[in-house]
Scaffold this motif. Structure first.
Motif, PDB file in Angstrom:
ATOM      1  N   TYR A   1       0.900  -1.245   0.034  1.00 39.54           N
ATOM      2  CA  TYR A   1       0.005  -0.011  -0.048  1.00 39.54           C
ATOM      3  C   TYR A   1       0.815   1.134  -0.051  1.00 39.54           C
ATOM      4  N   ILE A   2       0.663   2.088  -0.888  1.00 44.71           N
ATOM      5  CA  ILE A   2       1.226   3.441  -0.948  1.00 44.71           C
ATOM      6  C   ILE A   2      -0.114   4.547  -0.974  1.00 44.71           C
ATOM      7  N   ASP A   3       0.136   5.652  -0.040  1.00 47.85           N
ATOM      8  CA  ASP A   3      -0.840   6.513   0.072  1.00 47.85           C
ATOM      9  C   ASP A   3      -1.163   7.144  -1.464  1.00 47.85           C
TER      10      ASP A   3
ATOM     11  N   GLU B   1       7.055   2.455 -10.232  1.00 50.52           N
ATOM     12  CA  GLU B   1       7.250   1.796 -11.673  1.00 50.52           C
ATOM     13  C   GLU B   1       8.308   0.671 -11.504  1.00 50.52           C
ATOM     14  N   GLY B   2       8.138  -0.413 -11.859  1.00 46.86           N
ATOM     15  CA  GLY B   2       9.237  -1.444 -11.951  1.00 46.86           C
ATOM     16  C   GLY B   2       9.113  -2.285 -10.577  1.00 46.86           C
ATOM     17  N   LEU B   3       8.133  -1.849  -9.668  1.00 49.76           N
ATOM     18  CA  LEU B   3       8.062  -2.958  -8.576  1.00 49.76           C
ATOM     19  C   LEU B   3       6.491  -3.423  -8.519  1.00 49.76           C
ATOM     20  N   GLU B   4       6.495  -4.587  -8.267  1.00 51.64           N
ATOM     21  CA  GLU B   4       5.247  -5.397  -8.137  1.00 51.64           C
ATOM     22  C   GLU B   4       4.318  -4.741  -6.961  1.00 51.64           C
ATOM     23  N   VAL B   5       3.146  -4.554  -7.501  1.00 56.18           N
ATOM     24  CA  VAL B   5       2.035  -4.186  -6.607  1.00 56.18           C
ATOM     25  C   VAL B   5       0.803  -5.109  -6.240  1.00 56.18           C
ATOM     26  N   LEU B   6       0.299  -5.220  -5.035  1.00 58.66           N
ATOM     27  CA  LEU B   6      -0.369  -5.913  -4.593  1.00 58.66           C
ATOM     28  C   LEU B   6      -1.709  -5.332  -4.718  1.00 58.66           C
ATOM     29  N   PRO B   7      -2.720  -5.875  -5.522  1.00 59.39           N
ATOM     30  CA  PRO B   7      -4.092  -5.583  -5.531  1.00 59.39           C
ATOM     31  C   PRO B   7      -4.663  -4.944  -3.986  1.00 59.39           C
ATOM     32  N   LEU B   8      -5.301  -4.110  -4.251  1.00 61.56           N
ATOM     33  CA  LEU B   8      -5.970  -3.558  -2.819  1.00 61.56           C
ATOM     34  C   LEU B   8      -7.358  -4.151  -2.628  1.00 61.56           C
ATOM     35  N   LYS B   9      -7.619  -4.240  -1.483  1.00 65.65           N
ATOM     36  CA  LYS B   9      -9.094  -5.023  -1.099  1.00 65.65           C
ATOM     37  C   LYS B   9      -9.952  -3.959  -1.149  1.00 65.65           C
ATOM     38  N   LEU B  10     -11.240  -4.560  -1.829  1.00 60.35           N
ATOM     39  CA  LEU B  10     -12.283  -3.475  -1.696  1.00 60.35           C
ATOM     40  C   LEU B  10     -13.426  -3.808  -0.726  1.00 60.35           C
ATOM     41  N   ILE B  11     -13.781  -2.780   0.152  1.00 60.54           N
ATOM     42  CA  ILE B  11     -14.705  -2.982   1.167  1.00 60.54           C
ATOM     43  C   ILE B  11     -15.923  -2.068   0.983  1.00 60.54           C
TER      44      ILE B  11
ATOM     45  N   ILE C   1       9.797  -8.864   1.497  1.00 64.58           N
ATOM     46  CA  ILE C   1       9.881  -7.377   1.950  1.00 64.58           C
ATOM     47  C   ILE C   1       8.592  -6.866   1.624  1.00 64.58           C
ATOM     48  N   ILE C   2       7.686  -6.237   2.368  1.00 63.45           N
ATOM     49  CA  ILE C   2       6.282  -5.539   1.809  1.00 63.45           C
ATOM     50  C   ILE C   2       6.292  -4.277   2.194  1.00 63.45           C
ATOM     51  N   LEU C   3       6.118  -3.325   1.455  1.00 65.05           N
ATOM     52  CA  LEU C   3       5.835  -1.896   1.685  1.00 65.05           C
ATOM     53  C   LEU C   3       4.305  -1.670   2.082  1.00 65.05           C
ATOM     54  N   VAL C   4       4.183  -1.301   3.246  1.00 67.35           N
ATOM     55  CA  VAL C   4       2.811  -0.878   3.731  1.00 67.35           C
ATOM     56  C   VAL C   4       2.831   0.655   4.289  1.00 67.35           C
ATOM     57  N   ASP C   5       2.460   1.652   3.682  1.00 69.78           N
ATOM     58  CA  ASP C   5       2.360   3.230   3.946  1.00 69.78           C
ATOM     59  C   ASP C   5       1.567   3.023   5.124  1.00 69.78           C
ATOM     60  N   GLU C   6       1.768   4.528   5.751  1.00 76.24           N
ATOM     61  CA  GLU C   6       0.635   4.707   7.018  1.00 76.24           C
ATOM     62  C   GLU C   6       0.341   3.818   7.883  1.00 76.24           C
ATOM     63  N   MET C   7       1.370   3.587   8.833  1.00 76.48           N
ATOM     64  CA  MET C   7       1.288   2.594   9.715  1.00 76.48           C
ATOM     65  C   MET C   7       0.181   3.112  10.966  1.00 76.48           C
TER      66      MET C   7
ATOM     67  N   VAL D   1       8.766  -5.917   6.875  1.00 84.47           N
ATOM     68  CA  VAL D   1       7.965  -4.720   6.540  1.00 84.47           C
ATOM     69  C   VAL D   1       8.491  -3.441   6.536  1.00 84.47           C
ATOM     70  N   TYR D   2       8.485  -2.580   5.422  1.00 81.16           N
ATOM     71  CA  TYR D   2       8.808  -1.165   5.585  1.00 81.16           C
ATOM     72  C   TYR D   2       7.674  -0.303   5.654  1.00 81.16           C
ATOM     73  N   THR D   3       7.490   0.633   6.584  1.00 81.97           N
ATOM     74  CA  THR D   3       6.215   1.382   6.735  1.00 81.97           C
ATOM     75  C   THR D   3       6.733   2.925   6.971  1.00 81.97           C
ATOM     76  N   THR D   4       5.854   3.549   7.281  1.00 82.07           N
ATOM     77  CA  THR D   4       6.088   5.097   7.413  1.00 82.07           C
ATOM     78  C   THR D   4       5.138   5.639   8.800  1.00 82.07           C
ATOM     79  N   VAL D   5       5.786   6.657   9.554  1.00 85.13           N
ATOM     80  CA  VAL D   5       5.026   7.366  10.653  1.00 85.13           C
ATOM     81  C   VAL D   5       5.461   8.707  10.605  1.00 85.13           C
ATOM     82  N   ASN D   6       4.481   9.664  11.000  1.00 88.47           N
ATOM     83  CA  ASN D   6       4.674  10.768  11.591  1.00 88.47           C
ATOM     84  C   ASN D   6       4.881  11.178  13.059  1.00 88.47           C
ATOM     85  N   ALA D   7       5.647  12.192  13.479  1.00 91.44           N
ATOM     86  CA  ALA D   7       5.853  12.570  14.944  1.00 91.44           C
ATOM     87  C   ALA D   7       4.334  12.596  15.799  1.00 91.44           C
ATOM     88  N   GLN D   8       3.569  13.165  14.906  1.00 92.13           N
ATOM     89  CA  GLN D   8       2.114  13.545  15.538  1.00 92.13           C
ATOM     90  C   GLN D   8       1.257  12.008  15.946  1.00 92.13           C
TER      91      GLN D   8
END
Length: 219
Positions: free
Chosen positions: A41-43, A55-65, A87-93, A120-127
């Motif tokens: 997931y990328i924002d 581009e050039g990276l495999e992207v996992l299809p998102l889940k529809l809810i 390794i999987i990238l999951v933005d916005e932890m 897992v690689y992920t991202t977090v902001n200070a707040q």
């Protein structure tokens, strides 16, 4: 016994410092080394320069809810566990998942990935760090947003502080406001003052240096 995956957090003092960009750059480096890397997931509001790095990276299809607001897209935890990359990238932890998701919070999705032996690689902001949230929201008068517990931040195998001078970040914010290119500008006007960014940066650097790797229940 299955070996537990490793967690790497790209940590920034404010939105727009380049966390997701740095994460994607590192993903390309790992791919060139022959590591099996997948984007979970990328924002979608990331700036165009960041989105181009997919581009050039495999992207996992998102889940529809299905929801009362229509169809929502979420990180596909079940698909990730089935695919089992190294390794999987999951933005916005700190993201709160849509109703009917398996877990309430995305960091709980990440915990399941780690338990399955996936890095897992992920991202977090200070707040979004629980111990910093109240100080940031009260000082900067910004809404109380999504959070992660401190022990998750402290127990990550690696936290990389993504830094940028506040003056440069203000230029990025001004571009977003004037062009609409990039993430939504809801809180940007509250953050665009240099003194506010200086405070966020100071808090984040202090929290990063205080972080102590420790064995905890989350591991």
């Amino acid at each position: 016994m299955r070996k537990r995956g490793k967690l790497k957090i790209y940590f920034g003092y404010s939105p727009g410092v380049g966390k997701t960009y740095s994460m994607l750059k590192d993903a390309h480096k790992e791919l060139r080394r022959g590591i099996d890397v997948v984007v979970g997931y990328i924002d979608p509001h990331s700036c165009p320069e960041t989105m181009e790095l997919m581009e050039g990276l495999e992207v996992l299809p998102l889940k529809l809810i299905a929801s009362s607001k229509g169809m929502l897209t979420e990180f596909n935890l079940e698909g990730a566990l089935l695919r089992r990359p190294q390794i999987i990238l999951v933005d916005e932890m700190a993201h709160a998942n849509a109703p009917k998701s398996k877990h309430e919070k995305r960091y709980q999705d990440i915990e399941e990935l780690l338990a399955a032996g996936i890095d897992v690689y992920t991202t977090v902001n200070a707040q979004q760090i629980e111990s910093l949230n109240k100080t940031v929201t009260e000082t900067l008068k910004v809404p109380d947003g999504e959070k992660i517990p401190d022990f998750i931040f402290d127990c990550a195998e690696r936290v990389e502080f993504i830094d940028i001078e506040p003056e440069e970040l203000i230029k990025r914010y001004q571009e977003v406001i004037s062009t609409g290119r990039g993430w939504p500008s809801g809180n940007i006007k509250a953050l665009i003052k240099k003194k506010n960014l200086d405070l966020l940066r100071e808090l984040s650097l202090k929290r990063t240096t205080e972080r102590i790797a420790q064995v905890c229940n989350w591991r």
